[in-house]
Write an enzyme that holds these catalytic residues in place. Structure first.
Site, short mmCIF file in Angstrom:
data_model
loop_
_atom_site.label_atom_id
_atom_site.label_comp_id
_atom_site.label_asym_id
_atom_site.label_seq_id
_atom_site.Cartn_x
_atom_site.Cartn_y
_atom_site.Cartn_z
N HIS A 1 0.42 3.17 -5.20
CA HIS A 1 0.36 4.56 -4.77
C HIS A 1 -1.09 5.02 -4.74
O HIS A 1 -1.92 4.56 -5.51
CB HIS A 1 1.21 5.46 -5.66
CG HIS A 1 0.90 5.40 -7.11
ND1 HIS A 1 1.24 4.32 -7.92
CD2 HIS A 1 0.28 6.29 -7.93
CE1 HIS A 1 0.86 4.56 -9.16
NE2 HIS A 1 0.26 5.75 -9.19
N HIS B 1 -3.48 8.39 -4.93
CA HIS B 1 -3.58 9.79 -5.29
C HIS B 1 -4.56 10.44 -4.32
O HIS B 1 -5.70 9.99 -4.18
CB HIS B 1 -4.15 9.97 -6.71
CG HIS B 1 -3.29 9.43 -7.79
ND1 HIS B 1 -2.47 10.23 -8.55
CD2 HIS B 1 -3.13 8.16 -8.26
CE1 HIS B 1 -1.84 9.48 -9.44
NE2 HIS B 1 -2.22 8.22 -9.28
#
Length: 158
Positions: free
Chosen positions: A144, A146
């Site tokens: 992932h 950010h």
């Protein structure tokens, strides 16, 4: 004396009462994220992100296509804090697991970050962060990114 603290990863971390009451909020969040990362163990079990993709856990989605999902972080570290994830993990639990077959999705994630930053009005700049492994403060083993913005970032990070 210790008190439980729920982290953004959904795990319980334990901080001392002194740290909880005396430290600034930003330090408390960093400490709990560090503890969550050190306690996290990569596994084949579904992650919280898999559950968000499958709509088993609610999220505030800001962008979605057939390969990528972007949603607001439940524990934001900036006025804009969005997580951008691939919908299919394909062994990509962290950036250190990237292989040549992941080129397309890695590029798509970065391009999505640009699109979402524009959508969020971050024309003055933003930061992209990928945590990898325990010392990189990774607490969810599903790659992932950010996307952080809406305030002046500082350097050095971390």
């Amino acid at each position: 004396m210790s008190e439980p603290l729920k982290t953004s990863s959904g795990r319980l971390g334990v901080l001392t009462s002194h740290l909880l009451t005396a430290a600034p909020l930003s330090l408390r969040a960093m400490a709990s994220e560090k503890e969550a990362a050190l306690a996290a163990v990569p596994s084949d079990s579904p992650t919280i992100f898999d559950k968000i993709i499958n709509k088993e856990i609610p999220s505030t989605v800001v962008y979605e296509d057939e390969k990528v999902l972007a949603f607001r972080d439940i524990s934001p570290q900036a006025p804009v804090h969005i997580l951008i994830i691939p919908k299919v993990k394909d062994g990509l639990t962290g950036i250190s697991k990237a292989e040549e077959r992941h080129y397309e999705i890695l590029g798509r994630l970065l391009h999505t970050a640009k699109l979402v930053a524009e959508q969020e009005g971050l024309q003055d700049g933003y930061r992209l962060v990928i945590n990898d492994g325990p010392k990189g403060c990774q607490s969810v083993y599903h790659l992932h990114i950010h996307l952080l913005g809406g305030r002046q970032m500082n350097w050095p990070a971390g």
